[in-house]
Structure formats: structure tokens, C-alpha cells
Motif scaffolding. Sequence first.
Motif, PDB file in Angstrom:
ATOM      1  N   ILE A 188       0.857  -1.190   0.000  1.00 19.15           N
ATOM      2  CA  ILE A 188       0.000   0.000   0.000  1.00 19.15           C
ATOM      3  C   ILE A 188       0.888   1.233   0.000  1.00 19.15           C
ATOM      4  O   ILE A 188       1.803   1.362   0.816  1.00 19.15           O
ATOM      5  CB  ILE A 188      -0.929   0.015   1.228  1.00 19.15           C
ATOM      6  CG1 ILE A 188      -1.877  -1.195   1.192  1.00 19.15           C
ATOM      7  CG2 ILE A 188      -1.728   1.319   1.280  1.00 19.15           C
ATOM      8  CD1 ILE A 188      -2.729  -1.344   2.438  1.00 19.15           C
ATOM      9  N   PHE A 189       0.620   2.142  -0.926  1.00 20.88           N
ATOM     10  CA  PHE A 189       1.372   3.391  -1.019  1.00 20.88           C
ATOM     11  C   PHE A 189       0.564   4.494  -0.333  1.00 20.88           C
ATOM     12  O   PHE A 189      -0.509   4.868  -0.793  1.00 20.88           O
ATOM     13  CB  PHE A 189       1.647   3.729  -2.485  1.00 20.88           C
ATOM     14  CG  PHE A 189       2.566   2.742  -3.151  1.00 20.88           C
ATOM     15  CD1 PHE A 189       3.927   2.975  -3.221  1.00 20.88           C
ATOM     16  CD2 PHE A 189       2.071   1.551  -3.674  1.00 20.88           C
ATOM     17  CE1 PHE A 189       4.782   2.058  -3.809  1.00 20.88           C
ATOM     18  CE2 PHE A 189       2.915   0.624  -4.273  1.00 20.88           C
ATOM     19  CZ  PHE A 189       4.271   0.882  -4.340  1.00 20.88           C
TER      20      PHE A 189
ATOM     21  N   PHE B 159       3.977  -5.869   3.314  1.00 16.90           N
ATOM     22  CA  PHE B 159       3.475  -7.124   3.871  1.00 16.90           C
ATOM     23  C   PHE B 159       4.523  -8.217   3.696  1.00 16.90           C
ATOM     24  O   PHE B 159       5.143  -8.342   2.639  1.00 16.90           O
ATOM     25  CB  PHE B 159       2.178  -7.543   3.167  1.00 16.90           C
ATOM     26  CG  PHE B 159       1.036  -6.592   3.379  1.00 16.90           C
ATOM     27  CD1 PHE B 159       0.031  -6.874   4.309  1.00 16.90           C
ATOM     28  CD2 PHE B 159       0.957  -5.401   2.662  1.00 16.90           C
ATOM     29  CE1 PHE B 159      -1.014  -5.993   4.507  1.00 16.90           C
ATOM     30  CE2 PHE B 159      -0.094  -4.517   2.866  1.00 16.90           C
ATOM     31  CZ  PHE B 159      -1.085  -4.818   3.790  1.00 16.90           C
ATOM     32  N   HIS B 160       4.709  -9.005   4.746  1.00 17.38           N
ATOM     33  CA  HIS B 160       5.567 -10.190   4.654  1.00 17.38           C
ATOM     34  C   HIS B 160       4.965 -11.278   5.537  1.00 17.38           C
ATOM     35  O   HIS B 160       4.981 -11.183   6.760  1.00 17.38           O
ATOM     36  CB  HIS B 160       6.992  -9.884   5.103  1.00 17.38           C
ATOM     37  CG  HIS B 160       7.892 -11.092   5.053  1.00 17.38           C
ATOM     38  ND1 HIS B 160       8.196 -11.744   3.880  1.00 17.38           N
ATOM     39  CD2 HIS B 160       8.518 -11.780   6.039  1.00 17.38           C
ATOM     40  CE1 HIS B 160       8.991 -12.761   4.131  1.00 17.38           C
ATOM     41  NE2 HIS B 160       9.202 -12.822   5.430  1.00 17.38           N
ATOM     42  N   LYS B 161       4.385 -12.266   4.882  1.00 12.16           N
ATOM     43  CA  LYS B 161       3.718 -13.348   5.596  1.00 12.16           C
ATOM     44  C   LYS B 161       2.653 -12.766   6.524  1.00 12.16           C
ATOM     45  O   LYS B 161       1.738 -12.121   6.054  1.00 12.16           O
ATOM     46  CB  LYS B 161       4.750 -14.221   6.319  1.00 12.16           C
ATOM     47  CG  LYS B 161       5.750 -14.873   5.365  1.00 12.16           C
ATOM     48  CD  LYS B 161       6.787 -15.709   6.086  1.00 12.16           C
ATOM     49  CE  LYS B 161       7.761 -16.322   5.096  1.00 12.16           C
ATOM     50  NZ  LYS B 161       8.834 -17.114   5.739  1.00 12.16           N
TER      51      LYS B 161
ATOM     52  N   GLY C 227       6.029   2.158   7.026  1.00 12.55           N
ATOM     53  CA  GLY C 227       7.092   3.153   7.033  1.00 12.55           C
ATOM     54  C   GLY C 227       6.575   4.501   6.578  1.00 12.55           C
ATOM     55  O   GLY C 227       5.770   4.579   5.638  1.00 12.55           O
ATOM     56  N   PHE C 228       7.022   5.571   7.234  1.00 12.89           N
ATOM     57  CA  PHE C 228       6.616   6.923   6.856  1.00 12.89           C
ATOM     58  C   PHE C 228       7.829   7.703   6.361  1.00 12.89           C
ATOM     59  O   PHE C 228       8.914   7.616   6.932  1.00 12.89           O
ATOM     60  CB  PHE C 228       5.978   7.651   8.038  1.00 12.89           C
ATOM     61  CG  PHE C 228       4.645   7.098   8.429  1.00 12.89           C
ATOM     62  CD1 PHE C 228       3.496   7.445   7.739  1.00 12.89           C
ATOM     63  CD2 PHE C 228       4.538   6.199   9.482  1.00 12.89           C
ATOM     64  CE1 PHE C 228       2.263   6.912   8.088  1.00 12.89           C
ATOM     65  CE2 PHE C 228       3.306   5.666   9.850  1.00 12.89           C
ATOM     66  CZ  PHE C 228       2.161   6.025   9.143  1.00 12.89           C
ATOM     67  N   ARG C 229       7.603   8.461   5.312  1.00 17.39           N
ATOM     68  CA  ARG C 229       8.666   9.252   4.713  1.00 17.39           C
ATOM     69  C   ARG C 229       8.878  10.535   5.500  1.00 17.39           C
ATOM     70  O   ARG C 229       7.932  11.165   5.969  1.00 17.39           O
ATOM     71  CB  ARG C 229       8.281   9.615   3.275  1.00 17.39           C
ATOM     72  CG  ARG C 229       9.437  10.069   2.415  1.00 17.39           C
ATOM     73  CD  ARG C 229       8.923  10.730   1.142  1.00 17.39           C
ATOM     74  NE  ARG C 229       8.517  12.099   1.424  1.00 17.39           N
ATOM     75  CZ  ARG C 229       7.931  12.897   0.532  1.00 17.39           C
ATOM     76  NH1 ARG C 229       7.644  12.444  -0.663  1.00 17.39           N
ATOM     77  NH2 ARG C 229       7.603  14.136   0.849  1.00 17.39           N
TER      78      ARG C 229
ATOM     79  N   VAL D 142      -7.807   0.230   4.917  1.00 20.51           N
ATOM     80  CA  VAL D 142      -6.447   0.002   5.410  1.00 20.51           C
ATOM     81  C   VAL D 142      -6.483  -0.681   6.776  1.00 20.51           C
ATOM     82  O   VAL D 142      -5.724  -1.621   7.042  1.00 20.51           O
ATOM     83  CB  VAL D 142      -5.661   1.334   5.496  1.00 20.51           C
ATOM     84  CG1 VAL D 142      -4.332   1.133   6.223  1.00 20.51           C
ATOM     85  CG2 VAL D 142      -5.420   1.893   4.097  1.00 20.51           C
ATOM     86  N   MET D 143      -7.391  -0.239   7.654  1.00 25.34           N
ATOM     87  CA  MET D 143      -7.485  -0.856   8.979  1.00 25.34           C
ATOM     88  C   MET D 143      -7.843  -2.333   8.875  1.00 25.34           C
ATOM     89  O   MET D 143      -7.373  -3.163   9.662  1.00 25.34           O
ATOM     90  CB  MET D 143      -8.525  -0.127   9.840  1.00 25.34           C
ATOM     91  CG  MET D 143      -8.148   1.293  10.225  1.00 25.34           C
ATOM     92  SD  MET D 143      -6.570   1.420  11.103  1.00 25.34           S
ATOM     93  CE  MET D 143      -5.582   2.266   9.857  1.00 25.34           C
TER      94      MET D 143
END
Length: 409
Positions: free
Chosen positions: A83-84, A117-119, A125-127, A191-192
Motif C-alpha cells: 500500500i502506497f 506485507f511479509h507473511k 514506514g513513513f517518509r 487500510v485498517m
Amino acid sequence: MSNSQPQAGQGSPFDFFTPELSPPEDHTQSKPNFDNAYICANISELCYLSSVNAKHMNIGYEEAVRSTLYSWGCSYEDVQKTIFIDSQDIEDIPDDSENIDDNKKKYIADTQGLIIFHKNTVIIGFRGSEKKVGDWAINLKIHSRILDYTDRQDGRENLLSVISSKEQRVHRGFLRAFKALLVNQDYHDWVMKQLGAAENVWLTGHSLGGAIAILAANYLLEQVEPKINVSGVYTFGAPRVGNSHYRDHINDKFKSQYWRFMNDNDPVPDIPFPELIYRYSREGCMLRLNNINGNYDILRRIDQEGKRIRLGRYNGKPNSVNDHNLGGAGSYCERLFSLASQAQPMTFKHLKEKGNKRQIKGITPEISVFQTIDSLLKQGVSDETIAQALKVDLKIVKKARNSDFPYSD
């Protein structure tokens, strides 16, 4: 995947990420997981457009990020879930200025990030700001707001009431940057739902992104039903966020799950200054990276009751702006690389040395594309799907399937 440690160029760095860390038996001896920190720092770097040589949040940036995640060994299915994060305009909370007639203006929040996402784990992460570090001192507005995730129209506040207040107050600009993500209710709810399906959620960010990360983590714990399982928050070069009441609240909530990393003399963690009217104070456990040889000082731990254990002081230096960098010589990523015990032989460092992921469309075409194709082929992804995902000719995928790859480790 076998239990043996993968060789360089194989596997995924995320295989060395520990999704849920056990609370330390003795909080006076707690320390962060450096493999997790190293991976979070690289994800924080990936949030920047410059990390993949992009200039705008567009399809080119998204394709470059996905290509990078493929090259890091992430599965096709997980990469497609990425997700961007991109904020929308929100109404400004009136400034504390004398000319309040000019305060009805539109504030364009520039808040971006990634949800990876990983498994069964999600890393958000925020820019930070894409501007130079030197601009911080000029652009940073010091006014604070009561920590309230709903829209408030407070107007000007009596200064004495601000000083004597026992309410949690946070930096106005940081709060607005996070609240910009809550504008679209349908998007928020979607998103939630994705986060709720994860067993563990981590948050990370660099600079301004670190400030947004801890505000987001607190929001997920307190404002979302059902509660999101926030397993850790690791930030890099983040500024102070709120007052002492906010600090105590965060420390009680997260204890040793939340670590602030400071690099040598990075000046940004020193702002806003604590002596200002709003009494900004750093929350969380604190660690200072000293040099590339793996030396560090733990400056603060949080005990099991949420109380601070002060072990040292941190003072950045205004002329040490290079210490704020995530990548490059003497940066957060380089110094954490020397501390990462498992992830380092086959992850980001290796990929950068093979051709610098900043040039990606990966690394160099011979390395990046073929290595990524190799990873996807091993996952059983079809030739056509790979060609479409990587935007490469189908002939290249078929050639890769039937030949040795033109690189060696």
C-alpha cells in the motif's frame, strides 16, 4: 526454505525479521533487535522518492518500489499487497497568530509512506521531509496541540493554560501530518481491515516520518476497534514530538517496544528545543550509534512500569547534518549494518554493492532483473505474470528460466 543461513543473493532479508519480541526479563538490560532495526532503516529509506531515483509519487515510483521488494526476495503475493500511503488536503487548524482573519486557509499535508506485507507481518514506514536538513530549523513550527485525533477548532489558547496544562500535547505540524491520513473514511477503513488481518504490525520512519510513526502507533492502539497488535516502533533521527505528559503516556504504552535511534551528532533529534514554552520532551527508549565499528550507547531505557531509566544525554550538533542521512557513509543504515548479526550477509548491503539500488529499476539490469526473475520463478510465478509485474519482455523471462544467470556471488 531451509533453516541454514541463505547465501548472498538468496532468500529474503525479512526472513531474519523477528515479528514479535519477547519482553525483556530485566528492563534495566533491554536493547533493540538490531536485525529488525537494520531492516526498518532500509524500509524507511525506501519511503523516499530519491531512494529509487524518482521525482514524484506516481506509477514509476510504485513500480520501482515493487521491483526493489522483489529484489529483496519478497514474495509476489506480498509485493502485490503493498500500500502506497499518500495524504489528502485537510482544513488547517487556526494558527496562533494575531491576524486570525487570515487563518481560514487550506493546509496541504505532504505525508507519504509504505505499508509492506511479509507473511503475517506488516511494516508501516513513513517518509520524512525530502528537503535538506538545514531547512528544519526554518520551517519547523513549534506550537503544540492537545492530542486529539478528531478535528478541533480551538482558536488561540491562553499561554498560561498551555504551560500549566496536564494534558498530552504534541507538535501541531506532526499531528496535522498524521491526521491528513484519516480524511478519507472509506480508505481508512479499508487500510485498517488489512492491518487487522496481520498478526504483528511494526511502524518505522526517519526524521519527520519517525514522528508520524509514533503518533500512528498510538492511534492504532487507542482509536481503532478491534485493536491492532503493534509489536514495535523503531524510528531514526526523529524530532521530539510532545510534552512530558505525552512522553509519559507513550512510555507507559510501549515500554521497550519503542526505540529511538540517533546517529552520532544528528541535530534533528534535538528539535523542537525542550526549553521552549511547550516543554517538548523525548519519549521512548534511546540509543546513539557512535561509529561504523558497531559501537553504541544506550541513553535511556523504559522499565516495566513505564518509568524512564536515564543512562546518558544526547546533544546533536548543527554542523553535523550528514549524520542525519539514512544511506551512505556514516549513515544510519551503514552503522546498523555493522550491528545486524544475521541479516547482513545477504540483504540490502549486498544488493547495493552489486550495483546500488538507488539506480533501480533495481540494481544494474544484469543483476537486478535476472536476480528478481530468479526469485519469482522459484516461487512458482508464471512467466507472463513476471513479465507484467516487472515490465520486461516475456522473452527475457523465458531466457532466464532456461539459462544460467549472468552474475555470481
